[in-house]
Design an enzyme around this catalytic site. Structure first.
Site, PDB file in Angstrom:
ATOM      1  N   GLY A  46      42.256  39.457  38.188  1.00 34.19           N
ATOM      2  CA  GLY A  46      41.511  38.546  39.060  1.00 34.19           C
ATOM      3  C   GLY A  46      40.829  37.373  38.377  1.00 34.19           C
ATOM      4  O   GLY A  46      40.740  36.288  38.936  1.00 34.19           O
ATOM      5  N   ASP A 102      35.887  37.784  38.319  1.00 36.39           N
ATOM      6  CA  ASP A 102      36.057  36.983  39.527  1.00 36.39           C
ATOM      7  C   ASP A 102      35.076  37.411  40.608  1.00 36.39           C
ATOM      8  O   ASP A 102      34.471  36.587  41.274  1.00 36.39           O
ATOM      9  CB  ASP A 102      37.500  37.063  40.051  1.00 36.39           C
ATOM     10  CG  ASP A 102      37.998  38.493  40.164  1.00 36.39           C
ATOM     11  OD1 ASP A 102      37.526  39.352  39.397  1.00 36.39           O
ATOM     12  OD2 ASP A 102      38.868  38.760  41.017  1.00 36.39           O
ATOM     13  N   ASP A 105      31.567  43.598  43.090  1.00 38.13           N
ATOM     14  CA  ASP A 105      31.444  44.257  44.397  1.00 38.13           C
ATOM     15  C   ASP A 105      30.446  45.404  44.220  1.00 38.13           C
ATOM     16  O   ASP A 105      29.241  45.203  44.290  1.00 38.13           O
ATOM     17  CB  ASP A 105      32.850  44.705  44.804  1.00 38.13           C
ATOM     18  CG  ASP A 105      32.958  45.155  46.244  1.00 38.13           C
ATOM     19  OD1 ASP A 105      31.928  45.578  46.799  1.00 38.13           O
ATOM     20  OD2 ASP A 105      34.048  45.098  46.823  1.00 38.13           O
ATOM     21  N   LYS A 133      29.379  39.931  45.737  1.00 34.36           N
ATOM     22  CA  LYS A 133      29.449  40.293  47.157  1.00 34.36           C
ATOM     23  C   LYS A 133      28.125  40.905  47.594  1.00 34.36           C
ATOM     24  O   LYS A 133      27.617  41.816  46.938  1.00 34.36           O
ATOM     25  CB  LYS A 133      30.585  41.295  47.361  1.00 34.36           C
ATOM     26  CG  LYS A 133      31.100  41.331  48.772  1.00 34.36           C
ATOM     27  CD  LYS A 133      32.230  42.308  48.900  1.00 34.36           C
ATOM     28  CE  LYS A 133      33.540  41.596  49.071  1.00 34.36           C
ATOM     29  NZ  LYS A 133      34.592  42.504  49.571  1.00 34.36           N
ATOM     30  N   VAL A 156      37.589  38.726  50.750  1.00 34.17           N
ATOM     31  CA  VAL A 156      37.797  37.371  50.240  1.00 34.17           C
ATOM     32  C   VAL A 156      38.968  37.323  49.259  1.00 34.17           C
ATOM     33  O   VAL A 156      39.165  38.240  48.468  1.00 34.17           O
ATOM     34  CB  VAL A 156      36.524  36.781  49.587  1.00 34.17           C
ATOM     35  CG1 VAL A 156      35.470  36.493  50.622  1.00 34.17           C
ATOM     36  CG2 VAL A 156      35.977  37.678  48.505  1.00 34.17           C
ATOM     37  N   ASP A 162      42.998  38.745  45.015  1.00 35.84           N
ATOM     38  CA  ASP A 162      44.208  39.087  45.776  1.00 35.84           C
ATOM     39  C   ASP A 162      43.941  40.061  46.917  1.00 35.84           C
ATOM     40  O   ASP A 162      42.891  40.703  46.990  1.00 35.84           O
ATOM     41  CB  ASP A 162      45.228  39.753  44.848  1.00 35.84           C
ATOM     42  CG  ASP A 162      44.843  41.195  44.500  1.00 35.84           C
ATOM     43  OD1 ASP A 162      43.669  41.428  44.134  1.00 35.84           O
ATOM     44  OD2 ASP A 162      45.693  42.093  44.627  1.00 35.84           O
ATOM     45  N   ARG A 168      46.480  35.068  45.283  1.00 38.10           N
ATOM     46  CA  ARG A 168      45.740  34.694  44.066  1.00 38.10           C
ATOM     47  C   ARG A 168      45.856  33.194  43.792  1.00 38.10           C
ATOM     48  O   ARG A 168      44.993  32.588  43.169  1.00 38.10           O
ATOM     49  CB  ARG A 168      46.287  35.443  42.840  1.00 38.10           C
ATOM     50  CG  ARG A 168      46.039  36.940  42.845  1.00 38.10           C
ATOM     51  CD  ARG A 168      46.273  37.497  41.443  1.00 38.10           C
ATOM     52  NE  ARG A 168      46.476  38.930  41.419  1.00 38.10           N
ATOM     53  CZ  ARG A 168      45.520  39.840  41.289  1.00 38.10           C
ATOM     54  NH1 ARG A 168      44.255  39.447  41.214  1.00 38.10           N
ATOM     55  NH2 ARG A 168      45.796  41.125  41.247  1.00 38.10           N
TER      56      ARG A 168
HETATM   57  C1  PRP Z   1      38.492  43.587  41.435  1.00 38.92           C
HETATM   58  C2  PRP Z   1      37.686  42.550  40.679  1.00 38.92           C
HETATM   59  C3  PRP Z   1      36.779  43.378  39.831  1.00 38.92           C
HETATM   60  C4  PRP Z   1      36.552  44.605  40.664  1.00 38.92           C
HETATM   61  C5  PRP Z   1      35.221  44.499  41.319  1.00 38.92           C
HETATM   62  O1  PRP Z   1      39.550  43.989  40.615  1.00 38.92           O
HETATM   63  O2  PRP Z   1      38.503  41.714  39.895  1.00 38.92           O
HETATM   64  O3  PRP Z   1      37.375  43.722  38.608  1.00 38.92           O
HETATM   65  O4  PRP Z   1      37.582  44.647  41.669  1.00 38.92           O
HETATM   66  O5  PRP Z   1      34.921  45.644  42.043  1.00 38.92           O
HETATM   67  P1  PRP Z   1      33.665  46.569  41.712  1.00 38.92           P
HETATM   68  O6  PRP Z   1      32.501  45.666  41.378  1.00 38.92           O
HETATM   69  O7  PRP Z   1      33.457  47.315  43.016  1.00 38.92           O
HETATM   70  O8  PRP Z   1      34.025  47.484  40.582  1.00 38.92           O
HETATM   71  P2  PRP Z   1      40.850  44.750  41.142  1.00 38.92           P
HETATM   72  O9  PRP Z   1      40.703  46.215  40.825  1.00 38.92           O
HETATM   73  O10 PRP Z   1      41.102  44.375  42.568  1.00 38.92           O
HETATM   74  O11 PRP Z   1      41.995  44.195  40.200  1.00 38.92           O
HETATM   75  P3  PRP Z   1      42.491  42.680  39.951  1.00 38.92           P
HETATM   76  O12 PRP Z   1      41.437  42.005  39.109  1.00 38.92           O
HETATM   77  O13 PRP Z   1      43.780  42.858  39.216  1.00 38.92           O
HETATM   78  O14 PRP Z   1      42.672  42.010  41.298  1.00 38.92           O
END
Ligand code: PRP
Length: 182
Positions: A46, A102, A105, A133, A156, A162, A168
């Protein structure tokens, strides 16, 4: 009128908004790390676009490396159990480290990473989160030093984020229409 992707309900941050936000974080980091040569770590996938822009917005010496992590779970909700898929090539002992993410959450991914990287004895670790978030009644497990923008608890995508590996490449941050993922 500008046309957005048909799966996008609202645009939260335009390309222009994003430019201003990244430039602002870059200025803060440039001031805070003057003369320090921090290592910026992009958490794949991300953060790859944010990191590329952030590197260009940092005016002092800095380096970049990449990590890929994967959370066990259904891919929609973070489980907090994180696996390192690709580790750093750089030794971080004694280094100033900035983790570029990125989106924050639950903060569980970063909380795990900070523990894992902290065990390698860097001089300092800070987080630059492009988005945080806001979830009612919940506080993320970590507090980033640099925050680009807060977004509501919606799905988002864009600017590296993604849904099932799509979107992305959108140059803005948009909210996905619920019918796309439900
Ligand atoms: C997303 C984002 C963070 C994580 C945040 O990654 O890039 O790494 O989730 O979530 P959290 O704060 O609840 O732990 P994802 O696992 O979707 O992988 P990606 O970066 O390859 O899209």
């Amino acid at each position: 009128m500008e046309q957005f992707h048909p799966d996008i309900k609202d645009v939260l941050l335009s390309e222009d908004d994003i430019k201003k936000i990244v430039s602002c974080i870059g200025d803060q980091i440039s001031t805070d790390y003057e003369g320090k040569n921090p290592l910026v770590i992009a958490v794949l996938r991300g953060a790859f676009i944010f990191t590329a822009d952030l590197m260009r917005a940092i005016k002092t010496d800095c380096e970049v490396d990449f990590m890929a992590v994967s959370s066990y779970g259904d891919g929609v909700k973070s489980s907090g159990v994180v696996r390192i898929i690709k580790d750093l090539d750089t030794k971080i002992e004694g280094r100033d480290v900035i983790i570029a993410e990125d989106i924050l959450d639950s903060g569980l991914t970063l909380s795990y990473l900070i523990k894992a990287l902290g065990a390698r004895h860097p001089k300092s670790i800070e987080i630059a989160a492009f988005l945080v978030k806001d979830i009612e009644g919940k506080k993320p497990a970590v507090t980033p030093r640099y925050v680009g923008a807060h977004v509501p608890d919606a799905f988002v995508v864009g600017y590296g984020l993604d849904y099932a590996e799509h979107y992305r490449n959108l140059p803005y941050i948009g909210v996905l229409k619920p019918e796309v993922y439900s």
